[in-house]
Scaffold this motif. Structure first.
Motif, mmCIF file in Angstrom:
data_model
loop_
_atom_site.group_PDB
_atom_site.id
_atom_site.type_symbol
_atom_site.label_atom_id
_atom_site.label_comp_id
_atom_site.label_asym_id
_atom_site.label_seq_id
_atom_site.Cartn_x
_atom_site.Cartn_y
_atom_site.Cartn_z
ATOM 1 N N ASP A 159 -0.556 10.784 -7.313
ATOM 2 C CA ASP A 159 1.069 11.295 -7.438
ATOM 3 C C ASP A 159 1.272 11.991 -6.184
ATOM 4 O OD1 ASP A 159 1.052 10.168 -9.914
ATOM 5 O OD2 ASP A 159 1.620 12.259 -10.943
ATOM 6 N N SER A 160 0.712 11.704 -4.954
ATOM 7 C CA SER A 160 0.892 12.405 -3.712
ATOM 8 C C SER A 160 2.176 12.012 -2.992
ATOM 9 C CB SER A 160 -0.205 12.122 -2.718
ATOM 10 O OG SER A 160 -0.382 10.628 -2.710
ATOM 11 N N ALA A 161 2.808 11.051 -3.536
ATOM 12 C CA ALA A 161 4.170 10.565 -2.693
ATOM 13 C C ALA A 161 5.265 11.744 -3.130
ATOM 14 C CB ALA A 161 4.663 9.332 -3.513
ATOM 15 N N ASN A 162 6.050 12.122 -2.069
ATOM 16 C CA ASN A 162 7.240 12.879 -2.517
ATOM 17 C C ASN A 162 7.939 12.655 -3.762
ATOM 18 O OD1 ASN A 162 6.793 14.578 -0.093
ATOM 19 N ND2 ASN A 162 7.672 12.940 1.268
ATOM 20 N N GLU A 163 8.276 11.234 -3.815
ATOM 21 C CA GLU A 163 9.137 10.741 -5.153
ATOM 22 C C GLU A 163 8.378 11.197 -6.301
ATOM 23 O OE1 GLU A 163 10.166 8.801 -1.493
ATOM 24 O OE2 GLU A 163 8.322 8.668 -2.639
ATOM 25 N N SER A 164 7.081 11.001 -6.299
ATOM 26 C CA SER A 164 6.265 11.415 -7.568
ATOM 27 C C SER A 164 6.209 12.951 -7.853
ATOM 28 C CB SER A 164 4.774 10.862 -7.311
ATOM 29 O OG SER A 164 4.720 9.477 -7.360
ATOM 30 N N ARG A 165 5.959 13.621 -6.780
ATOM 31 C CA ARG A 165 6.031 15.097 -7.037
ATOM 32 C C ARG A 165 7.284 15.802 -7.487
ATOM 33 N NH1 ARG A 165 1.318 16.682 -2.432
ATOM 34 N NH2 ARG A 165 -0.437 15.973 -3.797
ATOM 35 N N GLU A 166 8.290 15.252 -6.903
ATOM 36 C CA GLU A 166 9.755 15.756 -7.307
ATOM 37 C C GLU A 166 9.962 15.336 -8.599
ATOM 38 O OE1 GLU A 166 12.353 13.881 -4.669
ATOM 39 O OE2 GLU A 166 11.933 15.083 -2.851
ATOM 40 N N ARG A 167 9.620 14.413 -9.261
ATOM 41 C CA ARG A 167 9.557 14.078 -10.663
ATOM 42 C C ARG A 167 8.559 14.342 -11.624
ATOM 43 N NH1 ARG A 167 12.247 10.574 -7.288
ATOM 44 N NH2 ARG A 167 14.463 10.269 -7.609
ATOM 45 N N LYS A 168 7.378 14.965 -10.925
ATOM 46 C CA LYS A 168 6.334 15.214 -11.862
ATOM 47 C C LYS A 168 5.743 13.805 -12.597
ATOM 48 C CE LYS A 168 6.710 19.536 -10.819
ATOM 49 N NZ LYS A 168 6.150 20.072 -9.669
ATOM 50 N N MET A 169 5.846 12.868 -12.084
ATOM 51 C CA MET A 169 5.402 11.582 -12.617
ATOM 52 C C MET A 169 4.995 10.567 -11.617
ATOM 53 S SD MET A 169 9.243 9.740 -13.630
ATOM 54 C CE MET A 169 8.383 8.317 -14.273
ATOM 55 N N SER A 170 3.982 9.568 -12.066
ATOM 56 C CA SER A 170 3.674 8.582 -11.139
ATOM 57 C C SER A 170 4.721 7.615 -10.860
ATOM 58 C CB SER A 170 2.454 7.985 -11.718
ATOM 59 O OG SER A 170 1.456 8.915 -11.918
ATOM 60 N N VAL A 171 5.067 7.256 -9.762
ATOM 61 C CA VAL A 171 5.767 6.276 -9.272
ATOM 62 C C VAL A 171 5.263 5.094 -8.455
ATOM 63 C CG1 VAL A 171 7.989 7.913 -9.443
ATOM 64 C CG2 VAL A 171 6.821 7.346 -7.326
ATOM 65 N N GLU A 172 4.040 5.001 -8.139
ATOM 66 C CA GLU A 172 3.415 4.147 -7.726
ATOM 67 C C GLU A 172 1.746 4.401 -7.643
ATOM 68 O OE1 GLU A 172 4.383 4.274 -3.396
ATOM 69 O OE2 GLU A 172 3.321 6.219 -2.918
ATOM 70 N N VAL A 173 1.085 3.381 -7.478
ATOM 71 C CA VAL A 173 -0.502 3.425 -7.753
ATOM 72 C C VAL A 173 -0.977 4.500 -6.618
ATOM 73 C CG1 VAL A 173 -0.529 1.315 -8.617
ATOM 74 C CG2 VAL A 173 -0.882 1.445 -6.137
ATOM 75 N N SER A 174 -2.097 5.224 -6.845
ATOM 76 C CA SER A 174 -2.775 6.062 -5.740
ATOM 77 C C SER A 174 -4.357 5.703 -6.086
ATOM 78 C CB SER A 174 -2.741 7.560 -6.244
ATOM 79 O OG SER A 174 -1.157 7.741 -6.172
ATOM 80 N N ALA A 175 -4.823 5.321 -4.868
ATOM 81 C CA ALA A 175 -6.341 4.985 -4.975
ATOM 82 C C ALA A 175 -7.318 6.276 -4.357
ATOM 83 C CB ALA A 175 -6.396 3.788 -4.013
ATOM 84 N N ALA A 176 -8.284 6.362 -4.850
ATOM 85 C CA ALA A 176 -9.303 7.369 -4.477
ATOM 86 C C ALA A 176 -10.564 6.906 -4.631
ATOM 87 C CB ALA A 176 -8.825 8.815 -5.407
ATOM 88 N N ASP A 177 -11.402 7.261 -3.762
ATOM 89 C CA ASP A 177 -13.096 6.969 -3.678
ATOM 90 C C ASP A 177 -13.773 8.081 -4.287
ATOM 91 O OD1 ASP A 177 -12.639 4.054 -2.985
ATOM 92 O OD2 ASP A 177 -12.253 4.698 -0.952
ATOM 93 N N CYS A 178 -14.901 7.847 -4.771
ATOM 94 C CA CYS A 178 -15.937 8.669 -4.959
ATOM 95 C C CYS A 178 -17.143 8.181 -5.195
ATOM 96 C CB CYS A 178 -15.607 9.570 -6.411
ATOM 97 S SG CYS A 178 -15.482 8.789 -7.729
ATOM 98 N N GLU A 179 -18.378 8.611 -5.381
ATOM 99 C CA GLU A 179 -19.666 8.363 -5.411
ATOM 100 C C GLU A 179 -20.166 8.853 -6.661
ATOM 101 O OE1 GLU A 179 -22.726 7.973 -2.398
ATOM 102 O OE2 GLU A 179 -21.206 7.039 -0.967
ATOM 103 N N TYR A 180 -20.963 8.158 -7.584
ATOM 104 C CA TYR A 180 -21.708 8.639 -8.732
ATOM 105 C C TYR A 180 -22.972 7.710 -8.605
ATOM 106 C CZ TYR A 180 -22.657 9.873 -13.580
ATOM 107 O OH TYR A 180 -23.312 10.213 -14.842
ATOM 108 N N ASN A 181 -24.080 8.415 -8.760
ATOM 109 C CA ASN A 181 -25.319 7.720 -9.204
ATOM 110 C C ASN A 181 -25.478 6.634 -7.731
ATOM 111 O OD1 ASN A 181 -25.944 9.545 -11.119
ATOM 112 N ND2 ASN A 181 -26.117 8.032 -12.517
#
Length: 677
Positions: A50-72
């Protein structure tokens, strides 16, 4: 020799209804894997998702967000998807490129129905998925009741992977139903093993038996062990869970509180251990693995800093910076963490990355370096628009920029559409609902400096006549020095059957009007019918040119055109003009327990119910078919969703024109400034 697919990666979508806590779960997953050192929250607008301005203004997801991480030592790409039905296209497009999905929901029976469309999509596309029942600290029903409610909307058998331990309404731990080891949660730390809570023994045994029986339906050896009361080894149960989950045959269920990280580590461990590897997903989709780069665009972003980014799933081969895909040079390769971009030199098959400056490439496109390849990779079907606004730039000089900006909007969001309406001459923006269009308008203003004025689109009314005239006369005579203008016509005007449109013919005899002038007569009639006595285009009218006269010097095609317009201006008001409105045939889909509400909504909007029946392949869902005036459709989707927990939807198509009731006609004409006509 073909390249071995990188199996050290998993691509997982986080999906579920609005307000179920998907973005909070993503934040927790990134935190427990060490990718972030401090969690954000939706309220403070500082989350990775929810990093887009439109998402943060409405406190809701309005588009997909991708995030990478590692586990094991496995790279995970999590895609946080919107929960609102108005942004479902974003979710469906992303699901085309993932290996598994986490369905986040709340332990509230009344909201379980909202999962039905999502479950149907996942099962239709055979996408492996796990349920995470979030917000267990707010649960007001028993665990088994929650499971039974979820089973009612899933076509796949649900298997509880763990059994929650509750102290009143507080979630304190869980029992792993595979190992039957109990654990206690601790804020900010992994759960600790604790002695088995004997007061839950009976309930735990019921849940475990259901899990084993569901798995035994697909494993004859496990079935034999159960029939002979042999305790199956844990390795066998885990192997069956992995196989059946990967084939979308069962749906494991977990419980937790994402805000406190409760249940997130067991969930992550299950995804690591049991979710299918990328090559399994590619094999299930029938995609051949080789050295030739092959990728699919899941989402398009236009960012203020980096320009255009295309989020892609690499199905095969290796993508390198500067490679040529579909004739376009890759301007850069990035791993994403919300709006943060980490530049990398290459991406292997099985990964999800962002490519920059892929001009002309749209969401859903298949990218390859080999133009001879003609692979059919599954794409999500574009949703039909259900809500519209007419738009005009606040500054008239901005009209020239509008087309280009909307084209970019549609690249980002294929569920938008636009048209220049032929009758009303309005620019109409179509979408999935009121919030969806408001987000699109915000983007036009913020990204392209195009603030818009909006209003509901005009209804494309038509008009017709109820009776004909024997004959009307039109004469145009104009003298202004030199050659004059002269045209003289007699017309018969008659109504046609609804839907026949316009008919013109002539019965001229004796050459009283030369043939070269007759086309001018027809043109004059057509121009007049574009704006009839009531102010709207006239349809279902037949006009016959029966007689007239001409002048050897002063007559012309233009003069006869004007004469025909004068005749129509005199004659059409004598034919009892009537206002027509477009009638649409709508197919409304709704959970059966809301069908009566849908019938009331349609009847209250002057709808004519044609019937309703159950939908094949949908458990406890109905399809209501009705005729509905287009004038009653403009806010129909808003009322429909408000009465069906947000899951009701409809398909519409124009069916016919129908005369407007007399009382309503007067109101429409007064509103349009034609009441005096």
């Amino acid at each position: 020799m073909t390249e071995k697919v990188k199996s050290g990666s998993r691509n997982v979508a986080i999906v579920g209804p609005y307000l179920s806590g998907k973005t909070t779960l993503l934040e927790s997953l990134l935190f427990v894997t060490g990718s972030i050192t401090r969690k954000g929250n939706v309220k403070d607008s500082n989350t990775i998702g929810d990093s887009a301005n439109e998402s943060r203004e409405r406190k809701m997801s309005v588009e997909v967000s991708a995030a990478d991480c590692e586990y094991n030592d496995v790279q995970f790409t999590f895609i946080d998807c919107p929960g609102s039905i108005e942004f479902a296209q974003e979710t469906y497009n992303a699901l085309m490129g993932i290996d598994a999905a986490i369905v986040v929901c709340e332990p509230i029976i009344d909201r379980v129905q909202t999962l039905a469309p999502l479950f149907k999509f996942l099962d239709d596309w055979e996408i492996p998925h796990i349920i995470f029942v979030n917000k267990m600290d707010r649960a007001n029903i028993h665990v088994l009741e929650t499971l039974n409610a979820l089973k009612s909307v899933s076509s796949r058998p649900l298997v509880a992977h763990q059994y929650p331990i509750m102290a009143g309404e507080e979630l304190t731990g869980f029992i792993d139903l595979v190992s039957e080891q109990a654990y206690q949660y601790h804020p900010g730390a992994p759960a600790d093993p604790i002695p088995f809570p004997q007061h839950l023994k009976e309930e735990e045994q019921i849940a475990r038996a259901e899990m084993l029986e569901a798995l035994a339906n697909f494993d004859d050896h496990l079935l034999e062990e159960l029939l002979e009361d042999i305790e199956p080894p844990q390795e066998e149960i885990l192997k069956d869970l992995k196989l059946e989950l990967g084939a979308d045959l069962v749906v494991p269920v977990f419980f937790g509180v994402a805000e406190l990280d409760y249940g997130v580590r067991p969930l992550l461990e299950a995804i690591y251990r049991e979710a299918p590897e990328p090559e399994i997903t590619a094999e299930r989709r029938g995609i051949p693995i080789g050295n030739i780069p092959l990728a699919q665009v899941l989402k398009t972003f236009y960012t203020p800093q980096g320009g255009k980014l295309s989020l892609v799933r690499v199905w095969s081969g290796k993508l390198t910076d500067g490679a040529i895909l579909n004739g376009v040079r890759v301007g850069g390769i990035y791993q994403l963490c919300g709006q943060q971009q980490n530049s990398i030199n290459q991406a292997c098959s099985g990964e999800i990355v962002a490519l920059s400056r892929m001009e002309g490439v749209k969401t859903g496109d298949i990218l390859t370096s080999d133009s001879s390849q003609n692979l059919e990779i599954l794409k999500a079907v574009a949703l039909e628009p259900v809500y519209a606004l007419a738009i005009t730039p606040e500054k008239r000089n901005d009209e020239v920029k509008l087309s280009s900006a909307i084209t970019k909007l549609l690249e980002e969001d294929p569920s938008l559409a636009w048209e220049q309406h032929g009758d009303t001459h309005e620019v109409i923006l179509w979408g999935q609902g009121e919030i969806h269009l408001q987000v699109a308008l915000d983007r036009l203003r913020r990204k392209y400096n195009l603030p818009m004025n909006t209003h509901l689109p005009q209804v494309p009314y038509k008009e017709t006549i109820r009776k004909g005239t024997a004959s009307v006369h039109g004469r145009y005579k104009h003298q202004s020095g030199g050659h004059g203008q002269f045209g003289d016509v007699f017309l018969d005007i008659k109504p046609l059957t609804r839907g026949e449109g316009f008919s013109f013919r002539e019965t001229i005899v004796g050459g009283v009007i030369p043939k070269q002038y007759i086309s001018g007569v027809e043109l004059g009639i057509r121009e007049f019918l574009a704006h009839g006595p009531l102010g709207f285009p006239v349809v279902d009218v037949a006009v016959t040119l029966t007689n007239g006269s001409y002048h050897n010097v002063d007559s012309s095609e233009q003069a006869f055109k004007q004469a025909a317009r004068l005749a129509m201006q005199t004659g059409l008001p004598q034919c009892e003009p009537a206002l027509l409105e477009p009638i649409l045939r709508v197919r409304v889909t709704t959970p059966s327990n809301f069908t009566s509400r849908v019938l009331q909504i349609l009847s209250g909007r002057r709808g004519q119910i044609l019937g309703y029946e159950g939908i094949h392949g949908w458990q406890s869902w109905d399809c209501v078919i009705a005729y509905l005036p287009q004038a009653e459709m403009q806010n129909f989707i808003i009322e429909l969703r408000s009465q069906t927990l947000g899951v009701g939807s409809f398909h519409w198509e124009f069916d016919h024109l129908q005369e407007v009731p007399e009382k309503l006609t007067e109101r429409i004409l007064n509103h349009n400034g034609n009441g005096s006509k």
